[in-house]
Motif scaffolding. Sequence first.
Motif, PDB file in Angstrom:
ATOM      1  N   ASN A 151       0.859  -1.186   0.000  1.00  0.00           N
ATOM      2  CA  ASN A 151       0.000   0.000   0.000  1.00  0.00           C
ATOM      3  C   ASN A 151       0.894   1.234   0.000  1.00  0.00           C
ATOM      4  O   ASN A 151       1.541   1.529   1.006  1.00  0.00           O
ATOM      5  CB  ASN A 151      -0.914   0.003   1.226  1.00  0.00           C
ATOM      6  N   GLU A 172      -0.708   2.492 -15.669  1.00  0.00           N
ATOM      7  CA  GLU A 172      -1.546   1.556 -14.915  1.00  0.00           C
ATOM      8  C   GLU A 172      -1.414   0.143 -15.462  1.00  0.00           C
ATOM      9  O   GLU A 172      -1.275  -0.829 -14.710  1.00  0.00           O
ATOM     10  CB  GLU A 172      -2.998   2.007 -14.968  1.00  0.00           C
ATOM     11  N   ASP A 176       0.220  -2.784 -13.154  1.00  0.00           N
ATOM     12  CA  ASP A 176      -0.819  -3.625 -12.568  1.00  0.00           C
ATOM     13  C   ASP A 176      -0.367  -5.069 -12.366  1.00  0.00           C
ATOM     14  O   ASP A 176      -0.646  -5.671 -11.330  1.00  0.00           O
ATOM     15  CB  ASP A 176      -2.078  -3.590 -13.442  1.00  0.00           C
ATOM     16  N   HIS A 181      -1.568  -7.474  -5.031  1.00  0.00           N
ATOM     17  CA  HIS A 181      -2.181  -7.271  -3.715  1.00  0.00           C
ATOM     18  C   HIS A 181      -2.000  -5.833  -3.247  1.00  0.00           C
ATOM     19  O   HIS A 181      -0.957  -5.233  -3.447  1.00  0.00           O
ATOM     20  CB  HIS A 181      -1.565  -8.210  -2.679  1.00  0.00           C
ATOM     21  N   ILE A 183      -2.924  -1.666  -2.718  1.00  0.00           N
ATOM     22  CA  ILE A 183      -3.297  -0.503  -3.542  1.00  0.00           C
ATOM     23  C   ILE A 183      -2.070   0.365  -3.780  1.00  0.00           C
ATOM     24  O   ILE A 183      -1.333   0.690  -2.852  1.00  0.00           O
ATOM     25  CB  ILE A 183      -4.382   0.345  -2.855  1.00  0.00           C
ATOM     26  N   GLN A 185      -1.360   4.052  -5.176  1.00  0.00           N
ATOM     27  CA  GLN A 185      -1.904   5.331  -5.610  1.00  0.00           C
ATOM     28  C   GLN A 185      -0.845   6.049  -6.439  1.00  0.00           C
ATOM     29  O   GLN A 185       0.233   6.355  -5.949  1.00  0.00           O
ATOM     30  CB  GLN A 185      -2.280   6.194  -4.406  1.00  0.00           C
ATOM     31  N   ARG A 217      -5.646   4.984  -9.133  1.00  0.00           N
ATOM     32  CA  ARG A 217      -5.238   3.881  -8.266  1.00  0.00           C
ATOM     33  C   ARG A 217      -5.152   2.569  -9.018  1.00  0.00           C
ATOM     34  O   ARG A 217      -5.954   2.289  -9.906  1.00  0.00           O
ATOM     35  CB  ARG A 217      -6.225   3.703  -7.103  1.00  0.00           C
ATOM     36  N   ILE A 218      -4.160   1.793  -8.644  1.00  0.00           N
ATOM     37  CA  ILE A 218      -4.070   0.418  -9.108  1.00  0.00           C
ATOM     38  C   ILE A 218      -4.643  -0.427  -7.982  1.00  0.00           C
ATOM     39  O   ILE A 218      -4.006  -0.633  -6.947  1.00  0.00           O
ATOM     40  CB  ILE A 218      -2.609   0.027  -9.408  1.00  0.00           C
ATOM     41  N   ASN A 219      -5.864  -0.863  -8.157  1.00  0.00           N
ATOM     42  CA  ASN A 219      -6.549  -1.619  -7.108  1.00  0.00           C
ATOM     43  C   ASN A 219      -6.416  -3.112  -7.346  1.00  0.00           C
ATOM     44  O   ASN A 219      -6.538  -3.583  -8.470  1.00  0.00           O
ATOM     45  CB  ASN A 219      -8.039  -1.264  -7.076  1.00  0.00           C
ATOM     46  N   SER A 220      -6.184  -3.840  -6.279  1.00  0.00           N
ATOM     47  CA  SER A 220      -6.053  -5.287  -6.387  1.00  0.00           C
ATOM     48  C   SER A 220      -6.752  -5.973  -5.226  1.00  0.00           C
ATOM     49  O   SER A 220      -7.226  -5.332  -4.302  1.00  0.00           O
ATOM     50  CB  SER A 220      -4.567  -5.690  -6.421  1.00  0.00           C
ATOM     51  N   LYS A 221      -6.791  -7.288  -5.282  1.00  0.00           N
ATOM     52  CA  LYS A 221      -7.446  -8.054  -4.234  1.00  0.00           C
ATOM     53  C   LYS A 221      -6.603  -8.040  -2.971  1.00  0.00           C
ATOM     54  O   LYS A 221      -5.367  -7.996  -3.032  1.00  0.00           O
ATOM     55  CB  LYS A 221      -7.651  -9.499  -4.697  1.00  0.00           C
TER      56      LYS A 221
END
Length: 225
Positions: A151, A172, A176, A181, A183, A185, A217-221
């Motif tokens: 993060n 991104e 990615d 896993h 985030i 920013q 944001r690169i959002n992941s699980k």
Amino acid sequence: MISCIVLCTGCLEKKPHIDYEKVGTVAVEYMNSKYNQDFELLSCKPSRDFGIENQESYAMAKVSLNDDEYFVRLCRSEDNKSDWKVYHDDYMNTIANPFFRENMDNILHNELDIKEFTSYIGTFSAGYDSGFPILDENDTLKEIADSNAINMMYCIYMPESSHYEGIDENIEKALDSYFPHGIVQVNIEVYSDDCYRRCKEESVKYDEEALFSYGFRINSKPYQK
């Protein structure tokens, strides 16, 4: 009368209590063992973390190394309330942030051919938890990000001549796959070529002279061990 009431009320309030000696010992032993350094304890105090009002469950120790200060955050053990354990320290930032910055910058240079930019890595709140490993020259970005929840903030400063439409989508897409896993920013700030060159040459902070800026944001699980 009002002054007396206020004073008495303050006396009746339950003040946070922690075993300062034990907290300090746990913090220093943890830091010295993990980083193989000689940290010195400066202070300990209760800490209200995660918005929790019960300050008796959290503590923060301040330690020093080579005249630099760092914070160690601890919480009571769930198994034994008299024991403390470290869940975060910000000394790890001095190791992990340069690692991520170098690797991510290389991706932008090599995969996206963005030649001119500078960057900065920051972490959210607690940063890296106590389980984050000590990094060495054999570690790769893919291996570390696959095994840990990352993060962070990745701030990119660039001259107008390096910016182009769709650069955010390319960044991104390129990053990615490296961060499955957590985030990341990403913030992009674009400056005139003259301003960018001046700030870089004079080693001064980029400021509100930016022509424009935006973030994504690169959002992941979430990472689950």
